[in-house]
Design an enzyme around this catalytic site. Structure first.
Site, PDB file in Angstrom:
ATOM      1  NE  ARG A 239      -5.679  -2.414   7.413  1.00 54.24           N
ATOM      2  CZ  ARG A 239      -4.822  -2.412   8.436  1.00 54.24           C
ATOM      3  NH1 ARG A 239      -5.256  -2.654   9.666  1.00 54.24           N
ATOM      4  NH2 ARG A 239      -3.537  -2.185   8.234  1.00 54.24           N
TER       5      ARG A 239
ATOM      6  CE  LYS B 136       5.879   6.958   1.744  1.00 52.81           C
ATOM      7  NZ  LYS B 136       4.600   7.497   2.214  1.00 52.81           N
TER       8      LYS B 136
ATOM      9  CB  SER C 114       3.856   4.348   8.149  1.00 55.24           C
ATOM     10  OG  SER C 114       2.790   5.127   8.593  1.00 55.24           O
ATOM     11  CG  HIS C 115       1.354   2.839  11.418  1.00 54.94           C
ATOM     12  ND1 HIS C 115       1.243   3.169  10.083  1.00 54.94           N
ATOM     13  CD2 HIS C 115       0.812   1.625  11.560  1.00 54.94           C
ATOM     14  CE1 HIS C 115       0.641   2.178   9.455  1.00 54.94           C
ATOM     15  NE2 HIS C 115       0.364   1.224  10.318  1.00 54.94           N
TER      16      HIS C 115
ATOM     17  CB  THR D 233      -7.098   1.133   0.977  1.00 59.43           C
ATOM     18  OG1 THR D 233      -8.420   0.968   1.456  1.00 59.43           O
ATOM     19  CG2 THR D 233      -6.155   1.347   2.141  1.00 59.43           C
TER      20      THR D 233
ATOM     21  NE  ARG E 287       4.996   0.763   5.461  1.00 58.77           N
ATOM     22  CZ  ARG E 287       3.878   1.276   5.925  1.00 58.77           C
ATOM     23  NH1 ARG E 287       3.139   0.581   6.758  1.00 58.77           N
ATOM     24  NH2 ARG E 287       3.493   2.467   5.557  1.00 58.77           N
TER      25      ARG E 287
ATOM     26  CD  GLU F  52      -5.894   6.210   2.958  1.00 61.81           C
ATOM     27  OE1 GLU F  52      -6.193   5.127   2.444  1.00 61.81           O
ATOM     28  OE2 GLU F  52      -4.743   6.484   3.325  1.00 61.81           O
ATOM     29  CD  GLU F  53      -9.682   3.001   7.815  1.00 60.12           C
ATOM     30  OE1 GLU F  53      -9.731   2.898   9.043  1.00 60.12           O
ATOM     31  OE2 GLU F  53      -8.755   2.526   7.131  1.00 60.12           O
ATOM     32  CB  SER F  54      -5.915   4.274   8.070  1.00 63.46           C
ATOM     33  OG  SER F  54      -5.652   4.943   6.846  1.00 63.46           O
TER      34      SER F  54
ATOM     35  CG  ASP G 237       1.915   9.483   6.777  1.00 63.76           C
ATOM     36  OD1 ASP G 237       1.896   8.990   7.926  1.00 63.76           O
ATOM     37  OD2 ASP G 237       2.072   8.800   5.742  1.00 63.76           O
ATOM     38  NE  ARG G 238      -1.337   5.568   9.359  1.00 59.97           N
ATOM     39  CZ  ARG G 238      -1.831   4.343   9.476  1.00 59.97           C
ATOM     40  NH1 ARG G 238      -2.356   3.975  10.624  1.00 59.97           N
ATOM     41  NH2 ARG G 238      -1.817   3.506   8.464  1.00 59.97           N
TER      42      ARG G 238
ATOM     43  CG  ASP H 102       5.375   8.286   7.989  1.00 58.02           C
ATOM     44  OD1 ASP H 102       4.515   8.011   8.841  1.00 58.02           O
ATOM     45  OD2 ASP H 102       5.161   8.213   6.771  1.00 58.02           O
TER      46      ASP H 102
ATOM     47  CG  ASP I 270       2.241   8.192  11.238  1.00 57.45           C
ATOM     48  OD1 ASP I 270       2.435   9.396  10.997  1.00 57.45           O
ATOM     49  OD2 ASP I 270       2.268   7.322  10.348  1.00 57.45           O
TER      50      ASP I 270
ATOM     51  CB  THR J 275      -0.916   0.006   1.248  1.00 60.45           C
ATOM     52  OG1 THR J 275      -1.544  -1.278   1.370  1.00 60.45           O
ATOM     53  CG2 THR J 275      -1.984   1.061   1.160  1.00 60.45           C
TER      54      THR J 275
ATOM     55  CE  LYS K 295      -1.299   8.226   5.816  1.00 64.68           C
ATOM     56  NZ  LYS K 295      -1.582   6.996   5.106  1.00 64.68           N
TER      57      LYS K 295
HETATM   58  C1  G1P Z   1      -2.983   1.124   5.824  1.00 65.49           C
HETATM   59  C2  G1P Z   1      -4.256   1.928   5.811  1.00 65.49           C
HETATM   60  C3  G1P Z   1      -4.296   2.823   4.591  1.00 65.49           C
HETATM   61  C4  G1P Z   1      -3.044   3.697   4.562  1.00 65.49           C
HETATM   62  C5  G1P Z   1      -1.803   2.828   4.657  1.00 65.49           C
HETATM   63  C6  G1P Z   1      -0.535   3.656   4.743  1.00 65.49           C
HETATM   64  O1  G1P Z   1      -2.942   0.281   4.705  1.00 65.49           O
HETATM   65  O2  G1P Z   1      -5.393   1.083   5.815  1.00 65.49           O
HETATM   66  O3  G1P Z   1      -5.450   3.612   4.640  1.00 65.49           O
HETATM   67  O4  G1P Z   1      -3.006   4.448   3.391  1.00 65.49           O
HETATM   68  O5  G1P Z   1      -1.877   1.990   5.799  1.00 65.49           O
HETATM   69  O6  G1P Z   1      -0.517   4.474   5.874  1.00 65.49           O
HETATM   70  P1  G1P Z   1      -3.349  -1.276   4.760  1.00 65.49           P
HETATM   71  O7  G1P Z   1      -2.493  -1.903   5.813  1.00 65.49           O
HETATM   72  O8  G1P Z   1      -4.796  -1.312   5.143  1.00 65.49           O
HETATM   73  O9  G1P Z   1      -3.106  -1.777   3.365  1.00 65.49           O
HETATM   74 ZN    ZN Z   2       2.663   7.206   8.354  1.00 62.26          ZN
END
Ligand code: G1P
Ligand code: ZN
Length: 548
Positions: free
Chosen positions: A501, A131, A118-119, A349, A27, A368-370, A286-287, A284, A282, A23, A381
């Protein structure tokens, strides 16, 4: 020295077969990245695939997690060998993801390597990630990441420039033969951008009137940004700044701003003397997570409330051409967009799917919901941006956050939303579950359930309205006739097993149903979701591993 050519060596090795980006980039566990040649080959595969112009400029920076420093030195050597002639690198190798995206755009660079998972947890046993972002500042689109994967599986080596370790501790420019390396203050350009978007004077005055802010950087990258922007420039009390030192292992924390990992903020917001705004970002940067006294603003609501009140924020006062949300995100944004007669796009997503819409001027705000929210100001983001947006709204409306939310729900109804994650240890079980649902999907329509009957059920395919590219199987959706919705998809960011999910959404309009705990409203739908997908049978899991 300038005219001296770099000494370049070719290194041969067997191709890696597992460098498919998910996504958000590649990673893997640190120890996977630490294998000889692994990172070099991936960077080489990216460079071979994207075909940068001669003498290209790239931005490099990361969230400071373990291996960040080693990875940067390697990337410098591989990119220099490939003919890149200018590197712009954050001091100490640090750049938040949105700041890196902005820097690529502001400096008209040809792209950038962002080092982050990221997180995901950091440290020697944690995760690392890379990335590649394009000249637009946005993450490489699926066509590019697919092509990089193809290249990587055939690549039999890479080229490395012989360079000394580059000192990244101080800002300034140095020339090494034909290569120019500029080390920049990670915050400066980003802060200038924020000053253009938000009413700093008004926020400063609001904070000056005694309103209180708590911001938690969770030992990720945003600490230095928050210290400079929130405390130095806006005058927020430094005592409200938590975990502000970026650490390679995030101090053992899981640097994810959600109600579980940010439990301490939720608890603080429930106390009678809660600060006016509590927020976190988070690893990095972005959240974002936004809370006010007694209330966590769900990300789907947050972006909807931003749109509804955008006229109070300088950067958005002129309005936006449209908005977008990822498919599983609640439809609270759609309700506001419809009211404002704006197009609202629904994307798969992953932030990268917003980028064409942003580049083509179709949208100005998306989420995004995340816990991801952002706008046309950059192509990632942006956590701190969301905090500043809310600070600007609180200062301009001069109302407590819960009052703003309550007024919003009275007008649009409330979209209760939850995501229930099931951590499946055996990845194949996750695929089996989705496959089984997919097979049974055509028979779902019309089926009676303990709640309302199923209206429609389908699988989300997406055709990009800008370049007509298509992606398929981006989530299974089940719509009940009462408007409730269940979405199932597998995570694309994990590094072990599979994460299923399950996204639950239910819209309530009645005045007496606007202030209920989300769990109470959504439990029946969650049970239905588990039964429909046979989650306990297939995975052996009788309850979700995490609910956010
Ligand atoms: C998750 C989140 C998605 C976000 C991504 C990167 O991806 O659901 O919204 O863009 O992390 O931060 P997923 O693990 O669901 O593929
Ligand atoms: Zn992040």
């Amino acid at each position: 020295m300038n005219n001296q050519a770099l000494v370049i060596r070719s290194v041969r090795c067997a191709p890696f077969q597992d460098q498919r980006m998910g996504t958000a980039g590649l990673r893997r566990k640190v120890r996977v990245f630490g294998q000889p040649h692994y990172l070099e080959c991936f960077v080489q595969a990216v460079l071979d695939t994207v075909g940068l112009p001669a003498g290209a400029t790239l931005v490099i920076g990361g969230d400071g997690r373990f291996y960040n420093d080693i990875a940067i030195q390697l990337i410098i050597r591989v990119t220099a060998a490939a003919g890149v002639r200018r590197l712009i690198i954050g001091r100490g190798g640090l750049l938040s993801t949105p700041a890196a995206s902005h820097l690529i755009r502001a400096r008209k660079a040809d792209g950038g390597f962002l080092l982050t998972a990221s997180h995901n947890p950091g440290g020697p046993d944690g995760d690392f990630g890379i990335k590649f972002n394009m000249a637009s500042g946005g993450q490489a689109p699926p066509a590019v990441t697919d092509a990089v994967y193809d290249t990587s599986r055939r690549l039999e080596g890479y080229r490395l420039a012989d360079l000394p370790a580059i000192d990244l501790a101080c800002t300034g420019t140095r020339q090494i033969g034909p290569l120019q390396i500029e080390v920049v203050d990670p915050v400066a350009d980003y802060e200038r951008l924020m000053e253009q978007l938000f009413d700093f004077g008004r926020i400063r005055a609001w904070l000056g009137r005694g309103h209180r802010l708590v911001f938690d950087a969770l030992h990720g990258i945003t600490g230095p940004y928050a210290r400079q922007i929130l405390c130095q420039s806006l005058g927020a009390d430094a005592a409200g700044l938590l975990h502000a030192e970026p650490l390679p292992d995030f101090g053992g924390l899981h640097p994810d701003p959600n109600p579980i990992d940010g439990r301490h903020l939720v608890e603080r917001s429930m106390q009678p003397d809660s600060p006016d705004l509590l927020a976190a970002s988070d690893g990095d940067g972005d959240r974002n997570m936004i809370l006010g006294p007694g209330l966590l603003v769900s990300p789907g609501d947050s972006v909807a409330m931003m749109l509804a009140n955008a006229s109070h924020v300088p950067g958005y006062r002129q309005g936006v051409p449209g908005v977008a949300r990822s498919m599983p995100t609640s439809r609270a944004l759609d309700a506001v967009a419809a009211d404002m007669r704006l197009p609202c796009f629904e994307t798969p997503t992953g932030w990268r799917f917003f980028c064409n819409l942003l580049d083509s001027g179709r949208i100005g705000l998306c989420g995004e919901e995340s816990f991801g929210t952002g706008s046309w100001h950059t192509r990632e983001k942006d956590g701190l941006w969301a905090v500043l947006f809310w600070l600007n709204l609180l200062a301009a409306l001069d109302q407590p956050l819960p009052a703003i939310a309550a007024a919003h729900w009275r007008r649009y109804g409330r979209h209760y939303f939850q995501r229930r994650d099931y951590e499946i240890s055996e990845a194949a079980r996750g695929d089996e579950l989705i496959e089984s649902l997919r097979k049974r999907l055509p028979g779902f329509a019309g089926e009676r359930t303990r709640l309302a009957p199923i209206g429609t059920a389908d699988e989300f395919d997406y055709r990009d309205p800008v370049d007509s590219s298509e992606v398929r199987q981006q989530g299974i959706r089940v719509f009940l006739t009462d408007g409730s919705r269940i979405v199932y998809r597998l995570s694309g960011t994990g590094t072990a097993g599979a994460t299923l999910r399950v996204y639950l959404e239910r819209h309530e309009r009645a005045a007496e149903r606007l202030d209920l705990p989300a769990g109470a409203v959504l439990d029946p739908l969650g049970q239905l979701a588990a039964a429909l997908a046979r989650i306990p049978d297939i995975t052996g899991l009788s309850t979700p591993s995490m609910v956010v």
